[in-house]
Scaffold this motif. Structure first.
Motif, PDB file in Angstrom:
ATOM      1  N   UNK A 141       4.220   6.152   5.291  1.00 40.84           N
ATOM      2  CA  UNK A 141       2.875   7.038   5.935  1.00 40.84           C
ATOM      3  C   UNK A 141       2.340   7.710   5.142  1.00 40.84           C
ATOM      4  N   UNK A 142       1.084   7.805   5.451  1.00 38.67           N
ATOM      5  CA  UNK A 142      -0.051   8.385   4.621  1.00 38.67           C
ATOM      6  C   UNK A 142      -0.911   9.348   5.562  1.00 38.67           C
ATOM      7  N   UNK A 143      -0.654  10.657   5.353  1.00 36.80           N
ATOM      8  CA  UNK A 143      -1.022  11.648   6.098  1.00 36.80           C
ATOM      9  C   UNK A 143      -2.247  12.231   5.626  1.00 36.80           C
ATOM     10  N   UNK A 144      -3.279  12.299   6.340  1.00 39.17           N
ATOM     11  CA  UNK A 144      -4.214  13.133   5.939  1.00 39.17           C
ATOM     12  C   UNK A 144      -4.839  12.757   4.500  1.00 39.17           C
ATOM     13  N   UNK A 145      -5.063  11.498   4.069  1.00 39.55           N
ATOM     14  CA  UNK A 145      -5.856  11.214   2.852  1.00 39.55           C
ATOM     15  C   UNK A 145      -7.209  11.547   2.681  1.00 39.55           C
ATOM     16  N   UNK A 146      -7.615  12.055   1.525  1.00 41.65           N
ATOM     17  CA  UNK A 146      -8.834  12.252   1.159  1.00 41.65           C
ATOM     18  C   UNK A 146      -9.570  10.864   1.185  1.00 41.65           C
ATOM     19  N   UNK A 147     -10.875  11.051   0.977  1.00 40.50           N
ATOM     20  CA  UNK A 147     -11.790   9.870   0.817  1.00 40.50           C
ATOM     21  C   UNK A 147     -11.263   8.882  -0.281  1.00 40.50           C
ATOM     22  N   UNK A 148     -11.118   9.594  -1.473  1.00 36.51           N
ATOM     23  CA  UNK A 148     -10.751   9.054  -2.791  1.00 36.51           C
ATOM     24  C   UNK A 148      -9.064   8.299  -2.352  1.00 36.51           C
ATOM     25  N   UNK A 149      -8.328   9.062  -1.725  1.00 38.21           N
ATOM     26  CA  UNK A 149      -6.930   8.588  -1.714  1.00 38.21           C
ATOM     27  C   UNK A 149      -6.978   7.326  -0.642  1.00 38.21           C
ATOM     28  N   UNK A 150      -7.596   7.453   0.373  1.00 36.74           N
ATOM     29  CA  UNK A 150      -8.106   6.298   1.362  1.00 36.74           C
ATOM     30  C   UNK A 150      -8.381   5.062   0.540  1.00 36.74           C
ATOM     31  N   UNK A 151      -9.454   5.398  -0.161  1.00 40.73           N
ATOM     32  CA  UNK A 151     -10.156   4.355  -0.838  1.00 40.73           C
ATOM     33  C   UNK A 151      -9.227   3.584  -1.929  1.00 40.73           C
ATOM     34  N   UNK A 152      -8.186   4.260  -2.505  1.00 46.45           N
ATOM     35  CA  UNK A 152      -7.320   4.027  -3.471  1.00 46.45           C
ATOM     36  C   UNK A 152      -6.158   3.215  -2.761  1.00 46.45           C
ATOM     37  N   UNK A 153      -5.855   3.392  -1.560  1.00 45.47           N
ATOM     38  CA  UNK A 153      -4.825   3.066  -0.872  1.00 45.47           C
ATOM     39  C   UNK A 153      -5.233   1.399  -0.544  1.00 45.47           C
ATOM     40  N   UNK A 154      -6.356   1.369  -0.114  1.00 44.10           N
ATOM     41  CA  UNK A 154      -6.887   0.073   0.122  1.00 44.10           C
ATOM     42  C   UNK A 154      -7.157  -0.930  -0.867  1.00 44.10           C
ATOM     43  N   UNK A 155      -7.674  -0.263  -2.254  1.00 46.03           N
ATOM     44  CA  UNK A 155      -7.743  -1.082  -3.399  1.00 46.03           C
ATOM     45  C   UNK A 155      -6.432  -1.629  -3.546  1.00 46.03           C
ATOM     46  N   UNK A 156      -5.690  -0.474  -3.775  1.00 37.32           N
ATOM     47  CA  UNK A 156      -4.118  -0.835  -4.156  1.00 37.32           C
ATOM     48  C   UNK A 156      -3.662  -1.970  -3.483  1.00 37.32           C
ATOM     49  N   UNK A 157      -3.629  -1.871  -2.017  1.00 37.40           N
ATOM     50  CA  UNK A 157      -3.071  -2.911  -1.205  1.00 37.40           C
ATOM     51  C   UNK A 157      -3.605  -4.314  -1.389  1.00 37.40           C
ATOM     52  N   UNK A 158      -4.986  -4.291  -1.419  1.00 36.21           N
ATOM     53  CA  UNK A 158      -5.864  -5.532  -1.731  1.00 36.21           C
ATOM     54  C   UNK A 158      -5.300  -6.357  -2.966  1.00 36.21           C
ATOM     55  N   UNK A 159      -5.138  -5.483  -4.162  1.00 33.36           N
ATOM     56  CA  UNK A 159      -4.760  -5.825  -5.504  1.00 33.36           C
ATOM     57  C   UNK A 159      -3.306  -6.381  -5.433  1.00 33.36           C
ATOM     58  N   UNK A 160      -2.480  -5.860  -4.621  1.00 33.40           N
ATOM     59  CA  UNK A 160      -1.068  -6.033  -4.764  1.00 33.40           C
ATOM     60  C   UNK A 160      -0.500  -7.141  -4.295  1.00 33.40           C
ATOM     61  N   UNK A 161       0.291  -8.159  -5.254  1.00 35.24           N
ATOM     62  CA  UNK A 161       0.581  -9.346  -5.012  1.00 35.24           C
ATOM     63  C   UNK A 161       1.954  -9.688  -4.339  1.00 35.24           C
ATOM     64  N   UNK A 162       2.837  -8.519  -4.309  1.00 35.58           N
ATOM     65  CA  UNK A 162       3.995  -8.949  -3.456  1.00 35.58           C
ATOM     66  C   UNK A 162       4.117  -8.543  -2.129  1.00 35.58           C
ATOM     67  N   UNK A 163       5.312  -8.381  -1.724  1.00 31.64           N
ATOM     68  CA  UNK A 163       5.365  -8.398  -0.192  1.00 31.64           C
ATOM     69  C   UNK A 163       5.041  -6.746   0.120  1.00 31.64           C
ATOM     70  N   UNK A 164       3.977  -6.411   0.909  1.00 35.95           N
ATOM     71  CA  UNK A 164       3.360  -5.093   1.347  1.00 35.95           C
ATOM     72  C   UNK A 164       4.127  -4.406   2.436  1.00 35.95           C
ATOM     73  N   UNK A 165       4.473  -3.401   2.208  1.00 40.41           N
ATOM     74  CA  UNK A 165       5.056  -2.781   3.283  1.00 40.41           C
ATOM     75  C   UNK A 165       3.949  -2.362   4.319  1.00 40.41           C
TER      76      UNK A 165
END
Length: 273
Positions: free
Chosen positions: A27-51
Motif C-alpha cells: 500500500x502506497x499512501x500519498x506518494x509525491x510525483x517523484x515517488x509515484x514515478x519511481x514506483x512505476x519505473x521500479x515495477x516495469x523494471x522488476x523481473x520477478x513476481x510483483x505484488x
C-alpha cells in the motif's frame, strides 16, 4: 522486540527491495510525483513476481504524472495486468507512506532524494494498514485514456512496420518528456515516424485511432501543423476507388536518412521558429 531503521535509498532501489521481500499487496499512501514515478519505473523494471501495488493518492497527482505519455503507457500496462491499482480521494494523509504486511515506512523527500524511517512494530503496522486499506477501498478508481505502451509498440510493429516501431522506440528513448506541454507529443512523434518511413497518413491515423492513441482528426490537425512548419510534406497516392491517399515524408529529404538525434534537433528548431 519491534525495531526501526533509518533508510536512505534511491526511490527505485527502495521499491525494488520491497518487491523482492514481500508477496502481499503493498500500500502506497500519498506518494509525491517523484515517488509515484519511481514506483512505476521500479515495477516495469522488476523481473520477478510483483505484488499488487495499491496506491492511495490525491486527485491531482495522477493527472500530473499521467500527462506524460510514456509514464501513462507503463502505468496502463501495469493496471491491465492487475499489478497497479491506483485510487484517489479528496482527503488523503499528508505524509507519504509505504505499508506492507509487516512494516510501515514514512517517506521524506528532499531534492529528489528519499529518506524513510522503517518500523516493524506489529501493532503500529497493523493499525496503519487497517486504516489506510479501508480508505483505499472507499476511494475512486483512477482511470487512464492512454493505451498500454506494450500494445502501442506491438501493434505499430504489426500494422506499420518493424522499422517504424524501431524508430518510435529510439525517439521515446531520446526525448525527456512526451506530454501536452512539449513540442513532441505522442501524435507528433508517430507522424515523424510515419514521415521517416514514408507511411500513408491514412494508415498511421487509422492505426492510432484503433489503438486508442488519438482520433483521426487529431492526426490530421497535427499533420497540418507539421506541414505549416515546413517539417513534413505529402504526395498523393492514387487508389482504385475514392480520393487519392497521402504519403508522408520529410520536406527536407536529408532528414529521411538523418540520425534520430539530428532529426529531432531539426524538428524542434523548426517548431520553435
Amino acid at each position: 522486540m519491534p525495531s526501526a531503521e533509518l533508510l536512505d535509498h534511491d526511490i527505485v532501489d527502495l521499491f525494488h527491495n520491497l518487491f523482492e521481500t514481500t508477496t502481499e499487496p503493498i500500500l502506497v499512501v500519498n506518494p509525491s510525483r517523484t515517488e509515484f514515478n519511481g514506483l512505476i519505473t521500479a515495477a516495469i523494471e522488476f523481473e520477478g513476481d510483483l505484488s499488487e501495488l495499491r496506491v492511495l493518492t490525491d486527485e491531482q497527482t495522477p493527472k500530473d504524472i499521467f500527462d506524460d505519455f510514456v509514464t501513462a503507457g507503463h502505468a496502463a500496462d501495469l493496471m491491465a495486468d492487475g499489478r497497479l491499482s491506483p485510487r484517489s480521494t479528496e482527503d488523503v494523509a499528508r505524509s507519504s507512506l509505504l505499508i506492507t504486511a509487516d512494516q510501515a515506512i514514512p517517506l521524506v523527500e528532499v531534492e529528489g532524494d528519499v529518506t524513510g524511517f522503517q518500523s516493524d512494530d506489529p501493532e503500529l503496522v497493523e493499525r496503519m494498514r487497517t486504516v489506510f486499506s479501508e480508505e483505499w477501498e472507499n476511494a475512486d478508481e483512477v482511470t487512464l485514456r492512454t493505451p498500454p505502451l506494450s500494445q502501442v509498440r506491438e501493434t505499430m510493429r504489426e500494422d506499420i512496420g518493424e522499422d517504424a516501431a524501431d524508430d518510435f522506440d529510439q525517439i521515446l528513448d531520446a526525448v525527456e518528456t512526451v506530454d501536452s506541454d512539449s513540442d513532441l507529443d505522442e501524435v507528433t512523434i508517430c507522424l515523424l515516424v510515419a514521415a521517416r518511413n514514408e507511411v500513408l497518413l491514412y494508415d498511421i491515423s487509422k492505426w492510432g485511432e484503433d489503438v486508442s492513441l488519438a482520433s483521426k482528426a487529431t492526426f490530421s490537425r497535427t499533420k497540418t501543423r507539421l506541414e505549416d512548419n515546413g517539417i513534413i510534406d505529402t504526395e498523393k497516392v492514387p487508389i482504385e476507388v475514392g480520393r487519392p491517399r497521402l504519403r508522408l515524408r520529410f520536406a527536407d529529404e536529408q532528414l529521411q536518412d538523418a540520425g534520430i538525434d539530428e532529426m529531432l534537433s531539426e524538428v524542434r528548431t523548426q517548431l520553435e521558429a
